[in-house]
Motif scaffolding. Structure first.
Motif, short mmCIF file in Angstrom:
data_model
loop_
_atom_site.label_atom_id
_atom_site.label_comp_id
_atom_site.label_asym_id
_atom_site.label_seq_id
_atom_site.Cartn_x
_atom_site.Cartn_y
_atom_site.Cartn_z
N ASN A 139 0.82 -1.22 0.00
CA ASN A 139 0.00 0.00 0.00
C ASN A 139 0.85 1.27 0.00
N GLY A 140 1.98 1.20 -0.70
CA GLY A 140 2.83 2.37 -0.84
C GLY A 140 3.83 2.59 0.27
N SER A 141 3.80 1.76 1.32
CA SER A 141 4.75 1.95 2.42
C SER A 141 6.17 1.59 2.01
N ILE A 142 6.32 0.67 1.05
CA ILE A 142 7.63 0.36 0.48
C ILE A 142 7.59 0.84 -0.97
N HIS A 143 8.13 2.01 -1.21
CA HIS A 143 7.98 2.65 -2.52
C HIS A 143 8.75 1.89 -3.59
N ARG A 144 8.20 1.88 -4.79
CA ARG A 144 8.80 1.14 -5.90
C ARG A 144 10.21 1.60 -6.22
N SER A 145 10.45 2.91 -6.13
CA SER A 145 11.79 3.42 -6.45
C SER A 145 12.83 2.92 -5.46
N LEU A 146 12.43 2.72 -4.21
CA LEU A 146 13.34 2.21 -3.19
C LEU A 146 13.81 0.81 -3.55
N VAL A 147 12.87 -0.04 -3.94
CA VAL A 147 13.21 -1.41 -4.33
C VAL A 147 14.02 -1.41 -5.62
N LEU A 148 13.64 -0.57 -6.57
CA LEU A 148 14.33 -0.51 -7.86
C LEU A 148 15.79 -0.12 -7.69
N TYR A 149 16.05 0.93 -6.91
CA TYR A 149 17.43 1.37 -6.73
C TYR A 149 18.24 0.36 -5.93
N ALA A 150 17.62 -0.30 -4.95
CA ALA A 150 18.34 -1.30 -4.17
C ALA A 150 18.79 -2.46 -5.05
N ILE A 151 17.91 -2.92 -5.93
CA ILE A 151 18.27 -4.03 -6.83
C ILE A 151 19.32 -3.59 -7.83
N CYS A 152 19.16 -2.40 -8.41
CA CYS A 152 20.13 -1.91 -9.40
C CYS A 152 21.52 -1.76 -8.79
N ILE A 153 21.58 -1.23 -7.58
CA ILE A 153 22.88 -1.06 -6.93
C ILE A 153 23.50 -2.42 -6.62
N GLY A 154 22.68 -3.37 -6.17
CA GLY A 154 23.19 -4.70 -5.89
C GLY A 154 23.76 -5.38 -7.12
N VAL A 155 23.03 -5.31 -8.22
CA VAL A 155 23.52 -5.92 -9.47
C VAL A 155 24.76 -5.18 -9.97
N SER A 156 24.79 -3.88 -9.80
CA SER A 156 25.95 -3.10 -10.22
C SER A 156 27.21 -3.58 -9.51
N VAL A 157 27.12 -3.75 -8.19
CA VAL A 157 28.28 -4.21 -7.42
C VAL A 157 28.64 -5.64 -7.80
N SER A 158 27.63 -6.51 -7.95
CA SER A 158 27.91 -7.90 -8.28
C SER A 158 28.52 -8.04 -9.67
N CYS A 159 28.07 -7.23 -10.62
CA CYS A 159 28.62 -7.27 -11.96
C CYS A 159 30.10 -6.86 -11.95
N ALA A 160 30.42 -5.84 -11.18
CA ALA A 160 31.81 -5.42 -11.06
C ALA A 160 32.67 -6.52 -10.44
N LEU A 161 32.17 -7.14 -9.37
CA LEU A 161 32.91 -8.23 -8.73
C LEU A 161 33.06 -9.42 -9.68
N GLY A 162 32.00 -9.70 -10.45
CA GLY A 162 32.07 -10.81 -11.39
C GLY A 162 33.10 -10.59 -12.48
N LEU A 163 33.20 -9.36 -13.00
CA LEU A 163 34.20 -9.07 -14.01
C LEU A 163 35.61 -9.11 -13.43
N LEU A 164 35.77 -8.62 -12.19
CA LEU A 164 37.08 -8.71 -11.54
C LEU A 164 37.48 -10.16 -11.30
N ARG A 165 36.49 -11.00 -10.99
CA ARG A 165 36.77 -12.42 -10.81
C ARG A 165 37.35 -13.03 -12.07
N ILE A 166 36.76 -12.66 -13.22
CA ILE A 166 37.26 -13.17 -14.49
C ILE A 166 38.65 -12.58 -14.79
#
Length: 233
Positions: free
Chosen positions: A100-127
């Motif tokens: 009901n809007g208590s967890i705003h969509r932009s909050l979830v969107l940015y959290a996921i994007c930042i998480g994937v951003s960090v994981s993608c960087a770590l994954g490329l460094l791993r390679i």
């Protein structure tokens, strides 16, 4: 072939269970046909341009002598790819609606994007530095189990789903091709060993980032409750 089993399943439910009006059945079948056409064009575009584009970008990054440049490249590519991922936006909208809007969509969107951003960087460094995959996965999942106990419980279920939607059709096609391209451009690297496994790393970080968000909100709520109690006293 991909959509037909769902159509058959729907028709069986319609005959024996649902009994929906003809107008609803017509709308569902029409939208299913549109989804099938869209899926066809998506897979066609992936085969013609998207996967070769990802491999080309990965090969160019892998050929760079300064391997540390894989870090900023992974941060940028991981964020923008997830930002355009339809499954991530669907999850963010569903969370906003269910809460009901208590967890705003932009909050979830940015959290996921930042998480994937960090994981993608770590994954490329791993390679780039030939780090064993388990050196990232085992500590990562141990960290997730620890955060899970302290995070806001509303965010635990969201975080688990976030790991799935972050590896949707857009991320899978581009990021996996990117990792294989980086690995194939490096001497004496087996793409099966170093290029694959990238999606597992990408899946890991959004879970941690969303639950970390829940942990921060829980700490904020605890501080607000403590300050309110102190004022009442």
């Amino acid at each position: 072939m991909a959509v037909l089993p769902l159509v058959v399943l729907f028709l069986l439910f319609q005959i024996f269970v649902l009994g929906l009006p003809r107008r609803d059945v017509r709308n569902i079948l029409t939208s299913t046909a549109l989804a099938a056409v869209g899926l066809f064009f998506f897979l066609l575009g992936v085969a013609i341009g998207f996967i070769p584009f990802g491999r080309a970008v990965g090969a160019a990054l892998g050929a760079v002598s300064q391997k540390w440049l894989l870090l900023p490249a992974g941060l940028i590519l991981g964020f923008v790819t997830t930002w355009g991922e339809p499954a991530v936006r669907i999850l963010a909208n569903q969370v906003d609606e269910a809460s009901n809007g208590s967890i705003h969509r932009s909050l979830v969107l940015y959290a996921i994007c930042i998480g994937v951003s960090v994981s993608c960087a770590l994954g490329l460094l791993r390679i780039g530095y030939e780090i064993p995959l388990l050196n990232l996965l085992v500590p990562g999942y141990m960290l997730i189990l620890v955060i899970m106990w302290f995070s806001n419980q509303n965010f635990v279920a969201i975080a688990v789903d976030a790991g799935g939607v972050a590896t949707g059709p857009l991320a899978n096609t581009f990021l996996l091709a990117l990792a294989l391209g980086v690995s194939s451009s490096m001497d004496k690297q087996d793409p099966v060993i170093h290029g694959l496994g990238f999606v597992a790393v990408v899946t890991l970080a959004p879970i941690a980032s969303v639950m970390t968000l829940g942990l921060l909100l829980r700490l904020k709520e605890s501080r607000q409750a403590s300050s309110k109690g102190a004022k009442q006293c």
